[in-house]
Design a protein around this motif. Structure first.
Motif, mmCIF file in Angstrom:
data_model
loop_
_atom_site.group_PDB
_atom_site.id
_atom_site.type_symbol
_atom_site.label_atom_id
_atom_site.label_comp_id
_atom_site.label_asym_id
_atom_site.label_seq_id
_atom_site.Cartn_x
_atom_site.Cartn_y
_atom_site.Cartn_z
ATOM 1 N N THR A 221 -14.759 14.037 -3.067
ATOM 2 C CA THR A 221 -15.295 12.751 -3.538
ATOM 3 C C THR A 221 -14.327 11.602 -3.256
ATOM 4 O O THR A 221 -14.494 10.500 -3.790
ATOM 5 C CB THR A 221 -15.571 12.801 -5.053
ATOM 6 N N TYR A 222 -13.338 11.856 -2.432
ATOM 7 C CA TYR A 222 -12.281 10.862 -2.160
ATOM 8 C C TYR A 222 -12.836 9.490 -1.769
ATOM 9 O O TYR A 222 -12.408 8.459 -2.295
ATOM 10 C CB TYR A 222 -11.365 11.429 -1.051
ATOM 11 N N LYS A 223 -13.813 9.473 -0.865
ATOM 12 C CA LYS A 223 -14.255 8.188 -0.324
ATOM 13 C C LYS A 223 -14.936 7.310 -1.386
ATOM 14 O O LYS A 223 -14.834 6.091 -1.339
ATOM 15 C CB LYS A 223 -15.209 8.419 0.856
ATOM 16 N N SER A 340 -2.620 0.050 -5.942
ATOM 17 C CA SER A 340 -3.664 0.660 -5.111
ATOM 18 C C SER A 340 -3.783 -0.080 -3.778
ATOM 19 O O SER A 340 -3.331 -1.230 -3.660
ATOM 20 C CB SER A 340 -5.016 0.564 -5.837
ATOM 21 N N ASN A 341 -4.456 0.536 -2.832
ATOM 22 C CA ASN A 341 -4.646 -0.121 -1.534
ATOM 23 C C ASN A 341 -5.471 -1.394 -1.700
ATOM 24 O O ASN A 341 -5.154 -2.434 -1.136
ATOM 25 C CB ASN A 341 -5.330 0.838 -0.563
ATOM 26 N N ARG A 342 -6.531 -1.328 -2.522
ATOM 27 C CA ARG A 342 -7.366 -2.505 -2.743
ATOM 28 C C ARG A 342 -6.533 -3.633 -3.373
ATOM 29 O O ARG A 342 -6.607 -4.779 -2.973
ATOM 30 C CB ARG A 342 -8.548 -2.086 -3.642
ATOM 31 N N LEU A 371 7.331 2.121 -4.418
ATOM 32 C CA LEU A 371 7.884 3.470 -4.380
ATOM 33 C C LEU A 371 7.595 4.122 -3.026
ATOM 34 O O LEU A 371 8.372 4.920 -2.527
ATOM 35 C CB LEU A 371 7.188 4.269 -5.486
ATOM 36 N N ASP A 372 6.441 3.778 -2.445
ATOM 37 C CA ASP A 372 6.041 4.432 -1.190
ATOM 38 C C ASP A 372 6.366 3.547 0.019
ATOM 39 O O ASP A 372 5.750 3.708 1.077
ATOM 40 C CB ASP A 372 4.550 4.798 -1.206
ATOM 41 N N TYR A 373 7.340 2.637 -0.136
ATOM 42 C CA TYR A 373 7.626 1.728 0.976
ATOM 43 C C TYR A 373 7.876 2.512 2.283
ATOM 44 O O TYR A 373 8.676 3.442 2.323
ATOM 45 C CB TYR A 373 8.857 0.852 0.663
HETATM 46 C C1 LIG Z 1 -0.147 -5.227 2.253
HETATM 47 C C2 LIG Z 1 -0.107 -3.710 2.289
HETATM 48 C C3 LIG Z 1 1.125 -3.044 2.276
HETATM 49 C C4 LIG Z 1 1.186 -1.657 2.330
HETATM 50 N N1 LIG Z 1 2.415 -1.033 2.309
HETATM 51 C C5 LIG Z 1 2.469 0.325 2.409
HETATM 52 C C6 LIG Z 1 3.725 0.994 2.406
HETATM 53 O O1 LIG Z 1 4.801 0.393 2.356
HETATM 54 N N2 LIG Z 1 3.717 2.361 2.454
HETATM 55 C C7 LIG Z 1 2.559 3.083 2.533
HETATM 56 O O2 LIG Z 1 2.607 4.311 2.581
HETATM 57 N N3 LIG Z 1 1.373 2.459 2.581
HETATM 58 C C8 LIG Z 1 1.281 1.120 2.497
HETATM 59 N N4 LIG Z 1 0.056 0.505 2.506
HETATM 60 C C9 LIG Z 1 -1.146 1.316 2.746
HETATM 61 C C10 LIG Z 1 -1.872 1.862 1.502
HETATM 62 O O3 LIG Z 1 -2.052 0.848 0.549
HETATM 63 C C11 LIG Z 1 -1.158 3.045 0.857
HETATM 64 O O4 LIG Z 1 -0.797 3.980 1.846
HETATM 65 C C12 LIG Z 1 -2.082 3.731 -0.149
HETATM 66 O O5 LIG Z 1 -2.462 2.839 -1.151
HETATM 67 C C13 LIG Z 1 -1.362 4.920 -0.724
HETATM 68 O O6 LIG Z 1 -2.155 5.532 -1.712
HETATM 69 P P1 LIG Z 1 -2.717 7.004 -1.488
HETATM 70 O O7 LIG Z 1 -1.603 7.906 -1.071
HETATM 71 O O8 LIG Z 1 -3.500 7.396 -2.695
HETATM 72 O O9 LIG Z 1 -3.656 6.717 -0.248
HETATM 73 P P2 LIG Z 1 -5.000 7.433 0.237
HETATM 74 O O10 LIG Z 1 -6.105 6.462 0.097
HETATM 75 O O11 LIG Z 1 -5.157 8.726 -0.449
HETATM 76 O O12 LIG Z 1 -4.752 7.668 1.795
HETATM 77 C C14 LIG Z 1 -4.130 8.864 2.291
HETATM 78 C C15 LIG Z 1 -2.875 8.487 3.055
HETATM 79 O O13 LIG Z 1 -3.230 7.696 4.181
HETATM 80 C C16 LIG Z 1 -2.255 6.705 4.415
HETATM 81 N N5 LIG Z 1 -2.863 5.378 4.314
HETATM 82 C C17 LIG Z 1 -3.931 5.015 3.587
HETATM 83 N N6 LIG Z 1 -4.235 3.718 3.821
HETATM 84 C C18 LIG Z 1 -3.326 3.255 4.701
HETATM 85 C C19 LIG Z 1 -3.108 2.001 5.323
HETATM 86 N N7 LIG Z 1 -3.894 0.930 5.108
HETATM 87 N N8 LIG Z 1 -2.051 1.880 6.154
HETATM 88 C C20 LIG Z 1 -1.235 2.918 6.408
HETATM 89 N N9 LIG Z 1 -1.409 4.132 5.859
HETATM 90 C C21 LIG Z 1 -2.441 4.298 5.013
HETATM 91 C C22 LIG Z 1 -1.165 6.894 3.365
HETATM 92 O O14 LIG Z 1 -0.141 7.680 3.908
HETATM 93 C C23 LIG Z 1 -1.899 7.640 2.258
HETATM 94 O O15 LIG Z 1 -1.036 8.431 1.470
HETATM 95 C C24 LIG Z 1 -0.027 -0.909 2.431
HETATM 96 C C25 LIG Z 1 -1.252 -1.574 2.432
HETATM 97 C C26 LIG Z 1 -1.294 -2.956 2.360
HETATM 98 C C27 LIG Z 1 -2.643 -3.635 2.350
#
Ligand SMILES: Cc1cc2nc3c(=O)[nH]c(=O)nc-3n(C[C@H](O)[C@H](O)[C@H](O)COP(=O)(O)OP(=O)(O)OC[C@H]3O[C@@H](n4cnc5c(N)ncnc54)[C@H](O)[C@@H]3O)c2cc1C
Length: 440
Positions: A221-223, A340-342, A371-373
């Motif tokens: 249900t991830y999406k 969050s990404n949003r 933290l995830d920079y």
């Molecule tokens: C302005 C901005 C800055 C960001 N800075 C970082 C950052 O420093 N480090 C980082 O890991 N992500 C960054 N992201 C991307 C994204 O927001 C995060 O990877 C995501 O929110 C991590 O949550 P998740 O592991 O639950 O992602 P999920 O939605 O579960 O996605 C799975 C994996 O896909 C990758 N991913 C998902 N979306 C993106 C994306 N847009 N760009 C690159 N990889 C993505 C990540 O590795 C993530 O763990 C950034 C996005 C924006 C808009």
């Protein structure tokens, strides 16, 4: 008899670590080292630190975990402090190191450090391999020539032409350490007890989270939930460990494929791969565009309309803008190191469009706080949103009121993070930083 040096960087793990595997196989003696660079903790170009306190805490947990794992294999992690190039130069000269091994760096500064070491020690033959990405350089060489102008072009090429490499098993057999005392080696700091909420650094915690995620029904249900503003289960939450390198993206893909065979393969499971491909795209993008990743004009050579308003930037950082949703996201980031990404898209759009600030200040603030920079994902996403990066459509503007109605209709998220606006005025100081009088 040869002596090798393994330099741990953004790859704090034994699992699926090809350069470490080669070092363990090829050396008679092996020294394993991590170098903590204190200059990263001092304010830099944008008056922010490149390593903030929350990520440092997460890093120490990761190093501690790595040291413990190495100890069970008869090896010792030497943690040294200083400029990495100088520290490694001393070690290589003093110990007569024959070979240097490390994961191939992505960031421009890290690439320069490695080039500088190769320059200082031409005999060294640095051995590098890709542990941070899904694919390796040999697979990518043809595919990236010419470099795809957009993510979609990249994804189409990858999906058509490449096969995912299988992750390697963890390294367990190491050569002995050279019989020398390393004076400068400091004991790895014991992590303090303050916790980073959902996240604990290190490979063990990463594997635990990975197993938990793929043994649940969440991938199916991830999406549907990935755009939610909060919640541990509304996304994979792999990013902090991927960024630290304590989790291999190839291991994530292997688990995803097994989940698809065992449980279900649907649009949601595909979308996890799709997002990992975004990450992948930005890694190769960063290598390709090197220092242009940090340029105001980005890779497009477009001039963003911007000025610097210190008060606006301060309000954005501390979450005291006129927009409650932006405030809540920024306060969550400050308190937890997470957003969050949003949320990231909304606050970045706010900084660029509503506050008319230089996007690089936003990226630098994220670098300090997240933290995830990850150098490539952070600066690549910021460029994208500022309209100077890989987005063929140019600048993106998020309508904050609409986003609030859609993602926080009851105001729960705003309330939880105390995002309620204190002021409706954007500027409450004038150009000389004097408070603007309020009319009653
Ligand atoms: C302005 C901005 C800055 C960001 N800075 C970082 C950052 O420093 N480090 C980082 O890991 N992500 C960054 N992201 C991307 C994204 O927001 C995060 O990877 C995501 O929110 C991590 O949550 P998740 O592991 O639950 O992602 P999920 O939605 O579960 O996605 C799975 C994996 O896909 C990758 N991913 C998902 N979306 C993106 C994306 N847009 N760009 C690159 N990889 C993505 C990540 O590795 C993530 O763990 C950034 C996005 C924006 C808009």
């Amino acid at each position: 008899m040869n002596t090798g040096l393994y330099w741990f960087t953004h790859d704090l793990r034994l699992d699926d670590n090809p350069a470490l595997q080669q070092a363990a196989r090829q050396c008679d003696y092996l020294l394993v080292v991590y170098v903590q660079d204190p200059s990263l903790e001092r304010p830099d170009t944008f008056n922010t630190a490149r390593l903030g306190s929350k990520r440092k805490h997460f890093l120490i947990e990761g190093l501690h975990d790595l040291a413990q794992q190495l100890q069970t294999c008869g090896q010792q992690l030497h943690c040294l402090t200083g400029n990495p190039v100088d520290v490694l130069t001393d070690l290589i000269s003093q110990l007569g190191i024959d070979r240097l091994y490390c994961t191939r760096p992505v960031g421009w500064y890290e690439q320069r450090q490695l080039s500088e070491l190769s320059h200082r020690f031409p005999h060294l033959q640095p051995v590098t391999a890709d542990a941070y990405t899904l694919f390796d350089q040999a697979q990518m060489a043809e595919l990236l020539d010419p470099f795809p102008v957009s993510f979609s072009a990249f994804r189409r090429r990858v999906e058509k032409k490449l096969t995912l490499p299988a992750p390697l098993p963890p390294v367990r057999d190491f050569p002995p350490m050279p019989r020398v005392a390393i004076d400068a080696a400091a004991p790895i700091l014991k992590p303090d007890t303050a916790d980073n909420g959902w996240f604990k650094g290190g490979e063990l915690a990463a594997q635990t989270h990975l197993q938990r995620y793929f043994s649940s029904s969440l991938p199916a249900t991830y999406k549907q939930v990935r755009n939610e503003l909060d919640g541990l289960d509304n996304g994979t939450r792999f990013s902090p460990w991927l960024a630290q390198g304590s989790l291999s993206p190839r291991r994530v893909m292997r688990q995803l494929q097994q989940y698809e065979q065992r449980e279900t393969a649907n649009e949601s499971t595909y979308w996890i791969f799709f997002e990992l491909l975004w990450r992948e795209y930005f890694q190769w993008y960063a290598r390709h565009h090197d220092h242009r990743l940090y340029h105001l004009h980005g890779i497009q050579q477009r001039s963003p309309l911007t000025s610097f308003y210190p008060q606006r930037f301060k309000s954005w950082c501390e979450g005291s803008t006129p927009w409650p949703l932006v405030n809540a996201c920024m306060k969550q980031l400050k308190a937890t190191g997470w957003m969050s990404n949003r949320g990231r898209q909304i606050v970045a759009s706010c900084l660029v469009n509503e506050l008319a600030l230089d996007w690089r200040y936003g990226a630098a603030w994220f670098e300090q706080e997240l933290l995830d920079y990850d150098v490539a994902s952070n600066w690549g996403n910021w460029q994208y949103l500022a309209g100077v990066g890989a987005d063929p459509r140019g600048k993106r503007r998020f309508d904050i009121a609409k986003q609030t109605r859609q993602y926080d209709p009851q105001g729960d998220f705003i309330h939880r993070w105390q995002g309620e606006a204190q002021t409706l005025a954007l500027d409450h100081v004038d150009a000389a930083d004097w408070p603007i009088p309020v009319r009653h």
